[in-house]
Design an enzyme around this catalytic site. Sequence first.
Site, short mmCIF file in Angstrom:
data_model
loop_
_atom_site.label_atom_id
_atom_site.label_comp_id
_atom_site.label_asym_id
_atom_site.label_seq_id
_atom_site.Cartn_x
_atom_site.Cartn_y
_atom_site.Cartn_z
N HIS A 240 38.22 35.42 34.69
CA HIS A 240 39.26 34.43 35.04
C HIS A 240 39.16 33.27 33.99
O HIS A 240 38.33 32.88 33.60
CB HIS A 240 39.05 33.92 36.59
CG HIS A 240 40.36 33.47 37.13
ND1 HIS A 240 40.76 32.15 36.83
CD2 HIS A 240 41.28 33.92 37.83
CE1 HIS A 240 41.89 32.03 37.37
NE2 HIS A 240 42.29 32.91 37.91
N ASP B 73 41.98 40.06 42.27
CA ASP B 73 42.71 41.36 42.53
C ASP B 73 41.67 42.33 42.70
O ASP B 73 42.11 43.60 42.89
CB ASP B 73 43.39 41.57 41.00
CG ASP B 73 44.44 40.73 40.83
OD1 ASP B 73 45.42 40.72 41.80
OD2 ASP B 73 44.53 39.95 39.85
N1 COA Z 1 36.27 42.70 30.98
C1 COA Z 1 35.54 42.58 30.18
N2 COA Z 1 35.00 41.40 29.47
C2 COA Z 1 35.95 40.27 29.98
C3 COA Z 1 36.87 40.52 30.95
C4 COA Z 1 36.96 41.49 31.54
N3 COA Z 1 37.63 41.63 32.72
N4 COA Z 1 37.39 39.10 30.95
C5 COA Z 1 36.97 38.32 30.01
N5 COA Z 1 35.94 39.26 29.21
C6 COA Z 1 35.32 38.63 28.12
C7 COA Z 1 36.23 38.63 26.90
O1 COA Z 1 36.18 39.92 26.28
C8 COA Z 1 35.44 37.72 26.09
O2 COA Z 1 34.21 37.85 25.76
P1 COA Z 1 33.64 37.53 24.05
O3 COA Z 1 33.64 36.25 24.28
O4 COA Z 1 32.33 38.21 24.01
O5 COA Z 1 34.85 38.06 23.27
C9 COA Z 1 35.06 36.68 27.28
O6 COA Z 1 35.15 37.32 28.32
C10 COA Z 1 36.16 35.41 27.27
O7 COA Z 1 37.64 36.19 27.48
P2 COA Z 1 39.00 35.46 27.37
O8 COA Z 1 39.80 36.54 26.72
O9 COA Z 1 38.92 34.31 26.36
O10 COA Z 1 39.38 35.02 28.73
P3 COA Z 1 40.74 34.74 29.16
O11 COA Z 1 40.52 33.33 29.87
O12 COA Z 1 41.72 34.65 28.24
O13 COA Z 1 40.93 35.78 30.07
C11 COA Z 1 41.69 37.25 32.01
C12 COA Z 1 41.24 35.76 31.58
C13 COA Z 1 41.97 37.13 33.21
C14 COA Z 1 43.02 37.35 31.26
C15 COA Z 1 40.72 38.19 31.63
O14 COA Z 1 39.61 37.62 32.33
C16 COA Z 1 40.99 39.50 31.75
O15 COA Z 1 41.73 40.15 31.04
N6 COA Z 1 40.52 40.13 33.01
C17 COA Z 1 40.91 41.52 33.25
C18 COA Z 1 42.46 41.33 34.11
C19 COA Z 1 42.45 40.68 35.40
O16 COA Z 1 41.76 41.08 36.36
N7 COA Z 1 43.43 39.81 35.54
C20 COA Z 1 43.52 39.23 36.86
C21 COA Z 1 43.33 37.73 36.63
S1 COA Z 1 43.36 36.92 38.37
#
Ligand code: COA
Length: 379
Positions: free
Chosen positions: A264, A315
């Site tokens: 998140h 989710d």
């Molecule tokens: N699975 C694997 N790794 C994840 C991850 C996931 N669901 N979510 C974040 N990470 C990792 C990223 O790869 C990154 O790792 P790194 O620093 O080694 O490259 C780190 O965590 C930070 O990720 P980042 O993309 O900067 O976080 P964000 O704040 O942009 O992303 C989300 C937030 C929600 C988009 C992300 O967690 C995600 O894609 N989750 C899956 C989709 C989901 O469940 N969405 C519903 C949200 S309520």
Amino acid sequence: MDNETRPVPVRGLEGVIAGETRVSYVDGINGKLYYAGYDIDEMAEQITYEECVYLLWNDRLPTAKEREAFRQQLIPEMTLPAPLVQWFKRVPPEVHPMVMLRSAVSDLALYDPETEDNSIEANRRKAIRLVARVPAIIGGFYRIHNGKELVPPDTTKGIAFNFLRMFLGRDPDEYEAKAMELIFILHADHEFNASTFAARVTASTLADIYAAVTAAIGALKGPLHGGANQRVMEMLIGIGSPEDADDYIDGLLDKGHRIMGFGHREYKVEDPRAKHLRGYAGRLCSIERGCPYYEISKRIEEKVIKAKGIYPNVDFYSATVQHSIGIPVEYYTTVFAASRIAGWTAHIMEQHADNRLMRPRSLFAGQFPRKFVPIEERG
Ligand code: COA
């Protein structure tokens, strides 16, 4: 501009405070979510969805009398305009239900004589219609598309109960109804998430409430936002049994894929909504004998926390809860929308009440100035 004076854009607007709100507050460090100042953890299993909507719109909890009057205003609005029901029949069968919902909400503006009226009073009346009609559209569309009769709402019940009734074509049992009520309450708002922000940007142009909600639905559909719940279920089905969970997750992580339903932007600890849904997922799966999805989810959770230090979000367990109630997987994100309409409308009304156009800047990353060359001279 040299590198020293060049401003640095905030990618994904991370950490940017883009406005004020009284609707909700996410405390990501402590894993807390507050609706109008009330801790959702304390409230979620004690209030009704109608109470929750009232709170988000009025900044205070209703009395029992006010809650009942509000419910009575909402439920009759679950009856859909006839032209919209006819339109359902023309929607191609392969269309994703979120695409249908986005178009249907846009369509509602056609039949509402108050569409262009952005006054507080008209916005409130339209918000009531939207909170009632979005779940009704989902249920109605599903039934028409599956050759089934529409089911009218039961005026003695609430929105979540009636959503299930109008979708499944039968009254939900007590446990199903409670689980759906909880889903509706937990998804109702989450401050400046992507879809709410899209709604507020649209509302800030003084566009109408339907335009703003249509924009929000478009944003919710993506797999990084509301679309994740569908992807979670697809993953659980793909895994099939708890023993296969570890290898499956290892395979995804090795390829650098994201695990849907985890992580998140704001929560650095567990999403407070996941805890409540985990409990219901476990109970519903034990009622539905042979349902492996809760056990698979638990295995995934242990694995991902260990491997990546990230936790389930709203989710993750909502997928199993919806599966156990009998919602088809492609409809999961529409259920999120059916609930989040409460928060979207609260934010749109808040934006209209104290508006300033949202118009940020961008950093031009191209070459400039460039000498214009007329078409005849271009080689
Ligand atoms: N699975 C694997 N790794 C994840 C991850 C996931 N669901 N979510 C974040 N990470 C990792 C990223 O790869 C990154 O790792 P790194 O620093 O080694 O490259 C780190 O965590 C930070 O990720 P980042 O993309 O900067 O976080 P964000 O704040 O942009 O992303 C989300 C937030 C929600 C988009 C992300 O967690 C995600 O894609 N989750 C899956 C989709 C989901 O469940 N969405 C519903 C949200 S309520």
